[in-house]
Each structure stands twice: as structure tokens, then as C-alpha cells.
Design an enzyme around this catalytic site. Structure first.
Site, PDB file in Angstrom:
ATOM      1  N   TRP A  75      -3.940  -1.900  -0.902  1.00  0.00           N
ATOM      2  CA  TRP A  75      -4.023  -3.189  -1.601  1.00  0.00           C
ATOM      3  C   TRP A  75      -4.541  -4.158  -0.553  1.00  0.00           C
ATOM      4  O   TRP A  75      -3.848  -4.481   0.403  1.00  0.00           O
ATOM      5  CB  TRP A  75      -2.638  -3.595  -2.109  1.00  0.00           C
ATOM      6  CG  TRP A  75      -2.626  -4.868  -2.889  1.00  0.00           C
ATOM      7  CD1 TRP A  75      -2.862  -5.008  -4.233  1.00  0.00           C
ATOM      8  CD2 TRP A  75      -2.342  -6.190  -2.403  1.00  0.00           C
ATOM      9  NE1 TRP A  75      -2.754  -6.338  -4.591  1.00  0.00           N
ATOM     10  CE2 TRP A  75      -2.433  -7.080  -3.494  1.00  0.00           C
ATOM     11  CE3 TRP A  75      -2.023  -6.711  -1.137  1.00  0.00           C
ATOM     12  CZ2 TRP A  75      -2.216  -8.449  -3.366  1.00  0.00           C
ATOM     13  CZ3 TRP A  75      -1.811  -8.075  -1.023  1.00  0.00           C
ATOM     14  CH2 TRP A  75      -1.908  -8.935  -2.129  1.00  0.00           C
ATOM     15  N   CYS A 107       0.862  -1.175   0.000  1.00  0.00           N
ATOM     16  CA  CYS A 107       0.000   0.000   0.000  1.00  0.00           C
ATOM     17  C   CYS A 107       0.898   1.224   0.000  1.00  0.00           C
ATOM     18  O   CYS A 107       2.096   1.122   0.181  1.00  0.00           O
ATOM     19  CB  CYS A 107      -0.884   0.017   1.240  1.00  0.00           C
ATOM     20  SG  CYS A 107      -1.665  -1.568   1.577  1.00  0.00           S
ATOM     21  N   GLU A 113       9.107 -15.761 -18.433  1.00  0.00           N
ATOM     22  CA  GLU A 113       8.890 -14.332 -18.202  1.00  0.00           C
ATOM     23  C   GLU A 113       7.869 -13.779 -19.202  1.00  0.00           C
ATOM     24  O   GLU A 113       7.004 -12.975 -18.841  1.00  0.00           O
ATOM     25  CB  GLU A 113      10.233 -13.601 -18.281  1.00  0.00           C
ATOM     26  CG  GLU A 113      10.181 -12.092 -18.193  1.00  0.00           C
ATOM     27  CD  GLU A 113       9.579 -11.543 -16.906  1.00  0.00           C
ATOM     28  OE1 GLU A 113       9.329 -12.312 -15.964  1.00  0.00           O
ATOM     29  OE2 GLU A 113       9.322 -10.327 -16.856  1.00  0.00           O
ATOM     30  N   ARG A 155       1.547   1.249  -6.026  1.00  0.00           N
ATOM     31  CA  ARG A 155       1.822   0.302  -4.945  1.00  0.00           C
ATOM     32  C   ARG A 155       0.570  -0.426  -4.465  1.00  0.00           C
ATOM     33  O   ARG A 155       0.658  -1.420  -3.752  1.00  0.00           O
ATOM     34  CB  ARG A 155       2.451   1.046  -3.759  1.00  0.00           C
ATOM     35  CG  ARG A 155       3.793   1.631  -4.069  1.00  0.00           C
ATOM     36  CD  ARG A 155       4.350   2.296  -2.843  1.00  0.00           C
ATOM     37  NE  ARG A 155       4.663   1.318  -1.818  1.00  0.00           N
ATOM     38  CZ  ARG A 155       5.871   0.824  -1.618  1.00  0.00           C
ATOM     39  NH1 ARG A 155       6.867   1.213  -2.358  1.00  0.00           N
ATOM     40  NH2 ARG A 155       6.096  -0.061  -0.672  1.00  0.00           N
ATOM     41  N   GLU A 191      -0.124 -11.226 -16.398  1.00  0.00           N
ATOM     42  CA  GLU A 191      -0.282 -10.115 -15.459  1.00  0.00           C
ATOM     43  C   GLU A 191      -1.151  -8.995 -15.986  1.00  0.00           C
ATOM     44  O   GLU A 191      -1.967  -8.458 -15.261  1.00  0.00           O
ATOM     45  CB  GLU A 191       1.095  -9.518 -15.123  1.00  0.00           C
ATOM     46  CG  GLU A 191       1.877 -10.295 -14.113  1.00  0.00           C
ATOM     47  CD  GLU A 191       3.126  -9.545 -13.691  1.00  0.00           C
ATOM     48  OE1 GLU A 191       3.967  -9.249 -14.570  1.00  0.00           O
ATOM     49  OE2 GLU A 191       3.264  -9.242 -12.500  1.00  0.00           O
ATOM     50  N   LYS A 241       4.349 -12.023 -18.083  1.00  0.00           N
ATOM     51  CA  LYS A 241       3.959 -10.669 -18.513  1.00  0.00           C
ATOM     52  C   LYS A 241       2.556 -10.687 -19.117  1.00  0.00           C
ATOM     53  O   LYS A 241       1.742  -9.821 -18.826  1.00  0.00           O
ATOM     54  CB  LYS A 241       4.936 -10.107 -19.549  1.00  0.00           C
ATOM     55  CG  LYS A 241       6.286  -9.673 -19.063  1.00  0.00           C
ATOM     56  CD  LYS A 241       6.341  -8.399 -18.261  1.00  0.00           C
ATOM     57  CE  LYS A 241       6.133  -8.654 -16.796  1.00  0.00           C
ATOM     58  NZ  LYS A 241       7.226  -9.112 -16.022  1.00  0.00           N
ATOM     59  N   LYS A 276       2.752  -3.363  -6.870  1.00  0.00           N
ATOM     60  CA  LYS A 276       4.128  -3.295  -7.325  1.00  0.00           C
ATOM     61  C   LYS A 276       5.101  -3.985  -6.383  1.00  0.00           C
ATOM     62  O   LYS A 276       6.017  -4.661  -6.799  1.00  0.00           O
ATOM     63  CB  LYS A 276       4.528  -1.828  -7.521  1.00  0.00           C
ATOM     64  CG  LYS A 276       5.926  -1.622  -8.079  1.00  0.00           C
ATOM     65  CD  LYS A 276       6.015  -2.169  -9.483  1.00  0.00           C
ATOM     66  CE  LYS A 276       7.423  -2.113 -10.047  1.00  0.00           C
ATOM     67  NZ  LYS A 276       7.550  -3.003 -11.214  1.00  0.00           N
ATOM     68  N   ASN A 311       0.565  -0.190   6.437  1.00  0.00           N
ATOM     69  CA  ASN A 311       0.944  -1.190   5.426  1.00  0.00           C
ATOM     70  C   ASN A 311       1.423  -2.424   6.170  1.00  0.00           C
ATOM     71  O   ASN A 311       2.138  -2.296   7.162  1.00  0.00           O
ATOM     72  CB  ASN A 311       2.099  -0.685   4.556  1.00  0.00           C
ATOM     73  CG  ASN A 311       1.709   0.478   3.690  1.00  0.00           C
ATOM     74  OD1 ASN A 311       0.533   0.831   3.615  1.00  0.00           O
ATOM     75  ND2 ASN A 311       2.684   1.079   3.038  1.00  0.00           N
ATOM     76  N   GLY A 312       1.116  -3.600   5.653  1.00  0.00           N
ATOM     77  CA  GLY A 312       1.583  -4.829   6.309  1.00  0.00           C
ATOM     78  C   GLY A 312       0.414  -5.628   6.847  1.00  0.00           C
ATOM     79  O   GLY A 312      -0.747  -5.375   6.504  1.00  0.00           O
ATOM     80  N   HIS A 334       5.874 -33.998 -22.910  1.00  0.00           N
ATOM     81  CA  HIS A 334       5.545 -34.730 -21.683  1.00  0.00           C
ATOM     82  C   HIS A 334       4.207 -34.294 -21.083  1.00  0.00           C
ATOM     83  O   HIS A 334       3.941 -34.580 -19.925  1.00  0.00           O
ATOM     84  CB  HIS A 334       6.676 -34.566 -20.658  1.00  0.00           C
ATOM     85  CG  HIS A 334       7.982 -35.127 -21.140  1.00  0.00           C
ATOM     86  ND1 HIS A 334       8.207 -36.469 -21.294  1.00  0.00           N
ATOM     87  CD2 HIS A 334       9.115 -34.510 -21.551  1.00  0.00           C
ATOM     88  CE1 HIS A 334       9.434 -36.670 -21.755  1.00  0.00           C
ATOM     89  NE2 HIS A 334      10.000 -35.488 -21.920  1.00  0.00           N
TER      90      HIS A 334
HETATM   91  O1  M6R Z   1      10.492  -6.287  -6.244  1.00  0.00           O
HETATM   92  P1  M6R Z   1      10.787  -7.710  -6.565  1.00  0.00           P
HETATM   93  O2  M6R Z   1      11.670  -7.858  -7.763  1.00  0.00           O
HETATM   94  O3  M6R Z   1      11.325  -8.481  -5.408  1.00  0.00           O
HETATM   95  O4  M6R Z   1       9.384  -8.329  -6.943  1.00  0.00           O
HETATM   96  C1  M6R Z   1       9.227  -9.697  -7.184  1.00  0.00           C
HETATM   97  C2  M6R Z   1       7.895  -9.964  -7.833  1.00  0.00           C
HETATM   98  O5  M6R Z   1       6.858  -9.602  -6.984  1.00  0.00           O
HETATM   99  C3  M6R Z   1       7.744  -9.208  -9.155  1.00  0.00           C
HETATM  100  O6  M6R Z   1       8.780  -9.517 -10.041  1.00  0.00           O
HETATM  101  C4  M6R Z   1       6.403  -9.531  -9.813  1.00  0.00           C
HETATM  102  O7  M6R Z   1       6.378 -10.844 -10.260  1.00  0.00           O
HETATM  103  C5  M6R Z   1       6.138  -8.549 -10.953  1.00  0.00           C
HETATM  104  N1  M6R Z   1       4.785  -8.112 -10.924  1.00  0.00           N
HETATM  105  C6  M6R Z   1       6.475  -9.097 -12.277  1.00  0.00           C
HETATM  106  O8  M6R Z   1       6.090  -8.294 -13.339  1.00  0.00           O
END
Ligand code: M6R
Length: 614
Positions: free
Chosen positions: A76, A2, A487, A27, A494, A491, A609, A102-103, A510
Site C-alpha cells: 500500500w 502492507c 458510519e 492489507r 469507502e 461505508k 485494512k 511495512n511502515g 444550520h
Molecule cells: O483497526 P481499527 O479499528 O483501528 O481501524 C480504524 C479505521 O482505520 C477503520 O475503522 C477504517 O475507518 C475502516 N476502513 C472503516 O470501514
């Protein structure tokens, strides 16, 4: 997860807080709220939705809201769905104090039961409101908000970046941190508190990073920092290094697109002053003190989450095959709970864009406690992982605002390549001539990335139009391009919400091959490397089942057109550096798919984020 911003000083805090929340919205963005203290009255306004929804709500007051003390939060959701009631700030039962948090308060349920027995009633489903009531109880006993916060936190298990204001003490803000970042912005006759420097960099570049277990009592003209047990601590004021322009969209439609296009520069920034091309050498100041540890490492463990974990997988190929060091890659979330065998001869690299990911931070602490040397590969300067590591390398990608990580990934790969070159030379696994070739290859990467951006975008937009309605995608690659496939799939998932899986190409037979038919698009990352022919056989297998193939292939590949429906051409790049170039079209593909599907690119649903909770 957050965003937090608070202000105390002579100015009207409302526009400062709202602008700060807008900058922090990446965030967390499911609800937002503010609390103000003015003339002995608390004003708490909150709204489900984006910061813009809060601003619309506040517009009904025709600019009459004004105060010199206030705080705001963008959420969040963890406990309780995103709605007006669960949004922060939360107050104690008598509305004498307000908090933003936050937390996660892990023992909130038992505290809530106890407080309920004592007559408290709660409006929301949040853990934060329980903490507000607990602080309120302590405040009744102490009549001093700073002491009340400290006493309450002594009873709390879990994580917090916490800001508290009290109606009867309108000259101060209390901030406390454990496991969730919090900084104090030091101004001239005014002070700020925020979860992220982006919120306050308009106003001051002087910041104090709170550490875990620290509490700050902030007034307009000064501050006092202490532990939860009230031991005074002296803190240093540090300078924020990034520029305001780096956290603006700069003419692009989305931060993600801006960040994709920044990559020729950010990759170069990761190498600048470190790669000595003519000598085939690499100098990494942040690893100087641990050089012997690295040289003698029995094994390297890389641990990370999400995109950073994918970077770690490429790192495994680099460290093992070029520097000949046994390397393992672990999800940080698993590593932290499985009692791994670690010795003092192990070196553990934590990779993290934010430097705040709770699982990665905890994995590092676990490794440290077991005697390993823990090093960070981090983007955010001064972040928790950077501060807790015994050394490391900043990736220097600049602030990454888009929730889908792009430029941080390629910068992480660049730094992993630099470390590899440094280790390979020191351990003599490659000779000087070979190192010079690799250094030249690395130096050429930014131009290749630029070329891909300039020459593939239009074609990728067409591919996105063609496939925007499909429900599933498969991404396949081999060797160091297997993590690229993972990756690329992440992407797409997400930001466009299309189900996508990444696999090593040879694993398809497999199981996943059962999915292939004319409705299944398959993205192959198929550069002309040592296993090109093998991957081409996998393409044949997909073609035979009428799957639709999108190939990321090299410019001099004349075979690929016979099998692939779409061929996106990228320049040839030395094998283990190839992922830095090959991922670019996949980032563009996910971006243009999301645009074609009209999803929210920079703030995809359910994500945030920086994942500072478990
Ligand atoms: O800040 P970090 O690199 O530690 O974050 C790790 C993951 O949360 C982050 O890479 C997440 O998978 C992203 N949304 C990927 O686009």
C-alpha cells in the site's frame, strides 16, 4: 498497511508465499513482489497491481521458479506511486541483500542524501530502497546480515516490520519490528515470518509475536531473538485461535457480504460467557484487575479512528446516560498531538478492530505516559494495542477481511453495551430489575439482526438500483443514531466512492439544508424513540424541498410512509442498543450500491485494512 510473508525450510517456498500474499492482499493491494535465493542467485520479481498480476507475470516461467528461502510483499504505497519499480522487495546497490518493509522510514531523506554523496544511486522513489542500501553498507562492514540489520536500524527513525535476506547467507531470514506487526510462524523443520497470521495459518498455528525493538534471526530449524542492541531475549510460542474457514469467503461473493451476514453470530459471540441474562449481570474477565479504577474513574476518554471512532461515539451515550460517567471521545490522530489534560484518575479506552492502528496505539501510549489507565476494546488477539493495554475486552468478531469494517463495529457496540451494564450495576445507576430488562434486550439483538438481514435485503437491492448514479448522499440521525448516520455515510464513501455526509438531523438546518433538492437522497435513521417527533420535523423539512427520503424506521411506525420515499423496517430495540440493529440496512445499502456500481467491494481504491502508518 502492507503484507509480508517469508519462508525458510525444505519445501519450495514459491506457492507458500503466493498463497500467503493472496490471504494478505486485504492489507494493501497496489503492487506485489517476491525475492528468492537459489544456488547463489537472487531472483526478484515484482509487479504493479494485484497479487493476481504478479502471479500472471510469474506464469511466464512455467513453474520453473523454486527456492527454499524466499519472501513476498503486497504493498500500500506511501513513498512513490504504485508501479513495478517502487514495488517491494528492494535490494542494496550491489544486490547482495533484499528487503521487504511495512511502515515508514521518517529520516529516509537525510540517509539518502548521505548515501548519494557516497556514490549510491537509487532506482525507486521509496524510503524502503534507502533502508536496503543502508543495510547493504553495514553488511560490507560486518559481513553478518543480522548485525548489519541491527546497525542500520540504530540509525533509522520511523516504523518498520522488516524482513531481510542475504545472498551469502541463504540459511537465514532476519526480521525486525518497530510499530508494524510481525509474527514468526514456528513449523517442524521450517519457519515462517508474516505480518499477519492469516498468511501462514495453513502451515502452522504456533507463532511468536515480535515486540517493538526486537530482531529475530530465523533458520529452518530454529531462531534467535534479540534487541537491536544485541541482548538475547526468550520468547514464548503462542497458539493462533482462528480457523482457516474464517478467512475464506465461504460461498459469498465478497468478504464484506459474508461479514455482514455473520453478525447474528459475532454479536452473540461478543456476549457469550459474559452476559448473565437472568441476573442482569455482566462478567468481563479482562477488566477484573482494573475494576476499581473503572469504578472510581473521574472520566472516561474513548479514542479511536474511523469506524471504531463511530463506535466510541455510541459508547459516549451509553457510558454517560446509563452508567453516568463523564465521557469524551477523541480522534486518536488528534489526541496524540494536542497535549491533552489527563490524570491518573482517567480511564482511556482504545477501540480498534486491528489493534494495530498507528494513531490509536500512539494515543494510548500518550495517555499511559500521563498516568491514565489504558484499556483496549480490540478484535485481533495478540495485537499491539491488546498487548500494550492494562486490560480490556476482546470483541471476538473473528478475522475481518473486507476493508470496510462491518461485523467489528457491531461487536464493538456490543462490548461497549456490556461494559455499560457492568458499570451501571456496580455504580448503582440502575437497579437490578432495570439491568435484567437491559440484559434481555441485549440478548435479543442477534435475532433482530438476523431478521433485518432476511427481510430487508431485496428491498435494499432495489434502492441501490434506484440511486446508483447519484453523486451525493446525506445521512441524518439523532442521539445514539447520529454515529449510525456517520458510519452509514463512511461505508458508502469507502466502497462505492459516492460522496456522503453524516450529520445530527437537527444540524441540517444550520447549513447542509442548502444542498437539498430533488437530486439529493437523504437517509434518515428514525426509530420510535424519545426524539422521534423531532426527527420527523427534519423529514418534513427535507420533503418540503423535494429531497428524496430513505428512512430506517421501526415496524410499528405508521406515520413514516407519508414522508419517506422508501421505508426500510427494522425491529424496535432499546434506545442505546438500537445502533447495533439500525446500522445493518446501511451496511447492506453501501454493499449493494458498490455492487451496482461495479466497484471492488473488498479492496476499495486507496484504502487498506490496517492503517499502521500516521
Ligand atoms: O483497526 P481499527 O479499528 O483501528 O481501524 C480504524 C479505521 O482505520 C477503520 O475503522 C477504517 O475507518 C475502516 N476502513 C472503516 O470501514
Amino acid at each position: 498497511m502492507c503484507g509480508i510473508v517469508g519462508y525458510i525450510g525444505p519445501r519450495n517456498c514459491v506457492p507458500i508465499i503466493l498463497e500467503g500474499l493472496r490471504r494478505l492482499e486485504y492489507r494493501g493491494y497496489d503492487s506485489a513482489g517476491i525475492a528468492l535465493v537459489k544456488d547463489g542467485v537472487f531472483r526478484v520479481e515484482k509487479k504493479a497491481g494485484k497479487v493476481a498480476d504478479l502471479v500472471n507475470h510469474l506464469n511466464q516461467f512455467n513453474g520453473s521458479l523454486s527456492a527454499q528461502l524466499g519472501m513476498g510483499h503486497t504493498r500500500w504505497a506511501t513513498h512513490g506511486e504504485p508501479n513495478d519499480v517502487n514495488a517491494h522487495p528492494h535490494c542494496d546497490g550491489e544486490a547482495r541483500i533484499a528487503i521487504i518493509h511495512n511502515g515508514i522510514i521518517e529520516n529516509y531523506a537525510s540517509i539518502k542524501t548521505k548515501l548519494t554523496r557516497e556514490g549510491h544511486t537509487f532506482k525507486s522513489a521509496t524510503d524502503t530502497e534507502v533502508l536496503a542500501h543502508l543495510i547493504g553498507e553495514m553488511y560490507k562492514r560486518t559481513n553478518d546480515i543480522c548485525s548489519a540489520v541491527r546497525l542500520a536500524l540504530a540509525e533509522v527513525q520511523g516504523t518498520y516490520g522488516l524482513v531481510v535476506i542475504a545472498l551469502n547467507e541463504p540459511d537465514k531470514i532476519i526480521a525486525a519490528r518497530r510499530g508494524s506487526p510481525l509474527i514468526i510462524g514456528v513449523g517442524d523443520g521450517e519457519n515462517f515470518v508474516a505480518s499477519d497470521a492469516a498468511a501462514i495459518v495453513d502451515h502452522t498455528r504456533h507463532v511468536i509475536y515480535l515486540e517493538d525493538g526486537e530482531v529475530a534471526e530465523i533458520t529452518a530449524s530454529g531462531l534467535r531473538t534479540m534487541t537491536i542492541d544485541d541482548e538475547q531475549i526468550e520468547k514464548e510460542i503462542e497458539e493462533v485461535t482462528f480457523e482457516l474457514s474464517q478467512i475464506e469467503r465461504g460461498g459469498y461473493d465478497h468478504f464484506m457480504l459474508k461479514e455482514i451476514h455473520e453478525q447474528p453470530d459475532t454479536i452473540m459471540n461478543a456476549m457469550r460467557g459474559r452476559l448473565q441474562v437472568e441476573e442482569g449481570n455482566v462478567v468481563l474477565g479482562g477488566l477484573r484487575d482494573v475494576h476499581d479504577k473503572l469504578m472510581n474513574a473521574r472520566r472516561i476518554i474513548i479514542t479511536a479512528c474511523g469506524t471504531s471512532w463511530h463506535a466510541g461515539l455510541v459508547g459516549e451515550y451509553l457510558f454517560e446516560e446509563v452508567a453516568r460517567i463523564p465521557t469524551e471521545v477523541e480522534y486518536a490522530s488528534e489526541f496524540r498531538y494536542r497535549n491533552p489534560v489527563i490524570t491518573k484518575d482517567d480511564v482511556v479506552f482504545l477501540i480498534s478492530q486491528s489493534g494495530e492502528t498507528a494513531d490509536t496505539l500512539a494515543a494510548g501510549r500518550e495517555a499511559k505516559a500521563k498516568g491514565a489507565t489504558v484499556l483496549g476494546i480490540v478484535n485481533v488477539v495478540g495485537s499491539s494495542i491488546a498487548r500494550e493495554s492494562s486490560g480490556g475486552v476482546y470483541v471476538h468478531a473473528g478475522p475481518e477481511i473486507g476493508v470496510a469494517s462491518t461485523k467489528a463495529f457491531t461487536s464493538q457496540l456490543t462490548v461497549l453495551s456490556l461494559i455499560t451494564l457492568m458499570l451501571a450495576r456496580s455504580r448503582n445507576t440502575i437497579d437490578k430489575t432495570h439491568a435484567q430488562v437491559l440484559a434481555r434486550e441485549m440478548y435479543a439483538i442477534p435475532e433482530k439482526v438476523k431478521y433485518v438481514l432476511e427481510n430487508t435485503t431485496d428491498q435494499i437491492k432495489e434502492i441501490a438500483e434506484e440511486f446508483k448514479r447519484v453523486q451525493n448522499f446525506l445521512y441524518l440521525g439523532r442521539g445514539a443514531n447520529f454515529p449510525v448516520a456517520l458510519e452509514g455515510a463512511l461505508k458508502l464513501k469507502e466502497i462505492s466512492y459516492i460522496h456522503a455526509e453524516g450529520y445530527p438531523a437537527a444540524e441540517m438546518k444550520h447549513g447542509p439544508i442548502a444542498l437539498i433538492d430533488e437530486n439529493m437522497p437523504v437517509v434518515f435513521v428514525v426509530p420510535k424513540d424519545g426524539i422521534y417527533e423531532k426527527v420527523m420535523s427534519n423529514l418534513q423539512e427535507v420533503k418540503a424541498r423535494r429531497g428524496r427520503i430513505i428512512a430506517i424506521a421501526n415496524e410499528d411506525d405508521t406515520e413514516i410512509d407519508k414522508l419517506a420515499d422508501f421505508v426500510v423496517r427494522v425491529p424496535r430495540t432499546y434506545g442505546y442498543f438500537g445502533p447495533i440493529v439500525n446500522i445493518i440496512p446501511l451496511q447492506l445499502l453501501s454493499y449493494y450500491m458498490a455492487v451496482a456500481r461495479e466497484t471492488n467491494v473488498d479492496q476499495p481504491r486507496n484504502l487498506a485494512k490496517s492503517v499502521t502508518v500516521e
